[in-house]
Motif scaffolding. Structure first.
Motif, short mmCIF file in Angstrom:
data_model
loop_
_atom_site.label_atom_id
_atom_site.label_comp_id
_atom_site.label_asym_id
_atom_site.label_seq_id
_atom_site.Cartn_x
_atom_site.Cartn_y
_atom_site.Cartn_z
N THR A 29 -24.69 35.05 8.70
CA THR A 29 -24.17 33.95 7.59
C THR A 29 -24.18 32.64 7.96
O THR A 29 -24.15 31.89 7.03
N ASP A 155 -20.96 36.12 3.04
CA ASP A 155 -22.09 36.32 2.43
C ASP A 155 -22.07 35.55 0.92
O ASP A 155 -22.97 34.66 0.66
N ILE A 156 -20.98 35.75 0.44
CA ILE A 156 -20.81 34.83 -0.97
C ILE A 156 -20.50 33.56 -0.47
O ILE A 156 -20.97 32.64 -1.37
N ARG A 158 -21.74 31.81 1.75
CA ARG A 158 -22.81 31.15 2.39
C ARG A 158 -23.84 30.89 1.22
O ARG A 158 -24.35 29.82 0.89
N GLU A 159 -23.86 31.89 0.13
CA GLU A 159 -24.64 31.81 -1.04
C GLU A 159 -24.23 30.54 -2.00
O GLU A 159 -24.88 29.85 -2.58
N SER A 160 -22.99 30.37 -2.02
CA SER A 160 -22.06 29.32 -2.57
C SER A 160 -22.41 27.93 -1.94
O SER A 160 -22.50 26.93 -2.74
N GLY A 163 -27.14 28.74 -1.53
CA GLY A 163 -28.08 29.48 -2.14
C GLY A 163 -28.64 30.68 -1.11
O GLY A 163 -29.25 31.83 -1.65
N ALA A 164 -28.35 30.59 0.13
CA ALA A 164 -28.92 31.43 1.14
C ALA A 164 -28.46 33.03 0.83
O ALA A 164 -26.93 32.86 0.88
N LYS A 165 -28.89 33.97 0.99
CA LYS A 165 -28.40 35.19 0.89
C LYS A 165 -28.78 36.04 2.10
O LYS A 165 -29.93 36.15 2.49
N THR A 166 -27.69 36.16 2.95
CA THR A 166 -28.12 36.77 4.34
C THR A 166 -27.95 38.33 4.23
O THR A 166 -28.37 38.77 5.18
N GLY A 168 -28.82 40.19 1.44
CA GLY A 168 -29.30 41.11 0.41
C GLY A 168 -30.57 40.24 -0.21
O GLY A 168 -30.89 39.31 0.09
#
Length: 168
Positions: A29, A155-156, A158-160, A163-166, A168
């Motif tokens: 992540t 993961d949440i 990082r996406e915030s 936008g990367a999804k590590t 999924g």
């Protein structure tokens, strides 16, 4: 002989492989992040990715000490309950990851030497039932659960951030 050479089959190998898998998810992540991004609180919580790496490192280090020497060993070093989830002034993501990797390597080597049935009474804490003991096996299962849970949090976060999804 390394742990991976000496522990290639059986329960111990399964436990170590699972712990390593969830560490890798958590570590992933942070791929490509700057120190500023790793320190970013990207949700309403106090959590940041660097802080999660630091927290999981501290948790694993404390539980490894417990596996060897029980509650007294676990509590031998003070813990900053609030600051462990944040990157402090002067901390870098690279430094936190190096510590994470060192503790993981130390834990892997240690778990290759311990009897999984050895048990110690848990420390007194409101979240532990009084008088309960945990085996080394239970400690490893807890490390896996803790690391997996925080990999999901990471993961949440990082996406915030970008936008990367590590996962999924």
């Amino acid at each position: 002989m390394t742990v991976s050479d000496s522990v290639t089959t059986g329960e111990r190998a399964d436990l170590l492989q699972t712990l390593r898998k969830h560490r890798a998810f958590l570590r992933q992540t942070t791929d490509g992040l700057t120190d500023a991004q790793a320190a970013t609180r990207s949700t309403a919580s106090e959590l940041c990715l660097g802080g999660l790496i630091k927290h999981v490192t501290n948790v694993e280090k404390r539980w490894a000490r417990f596996a060897v020497g029980g509650a007294e060993a676990m509590n031998a070093e003070p813990i900053d309950w609030t600051g462990q989830f944040r990157m402090a002034e002067g901390e870098t993501l690279a430094g936190l990851l190096a510590d994470f990797d060192r503790v993981a390597s130390d834990t892997d080597a240690l778990l290759g030497t311990l009897d999984l049935d050895t048990a110690h009474p848990l420390p007194e804490a409101p979240w532990f039932e009084p008088g309960t003991s945990w085996t080394v096996r239970r400690v490893v299962l807890h490390m896996i659960a803790e690391t997996a849970q925080h990999a999901g949090h990471a993961d949440i976060l990082r996406e915030s951030i970008d936008g990367a999804k590590t996962m999924g």
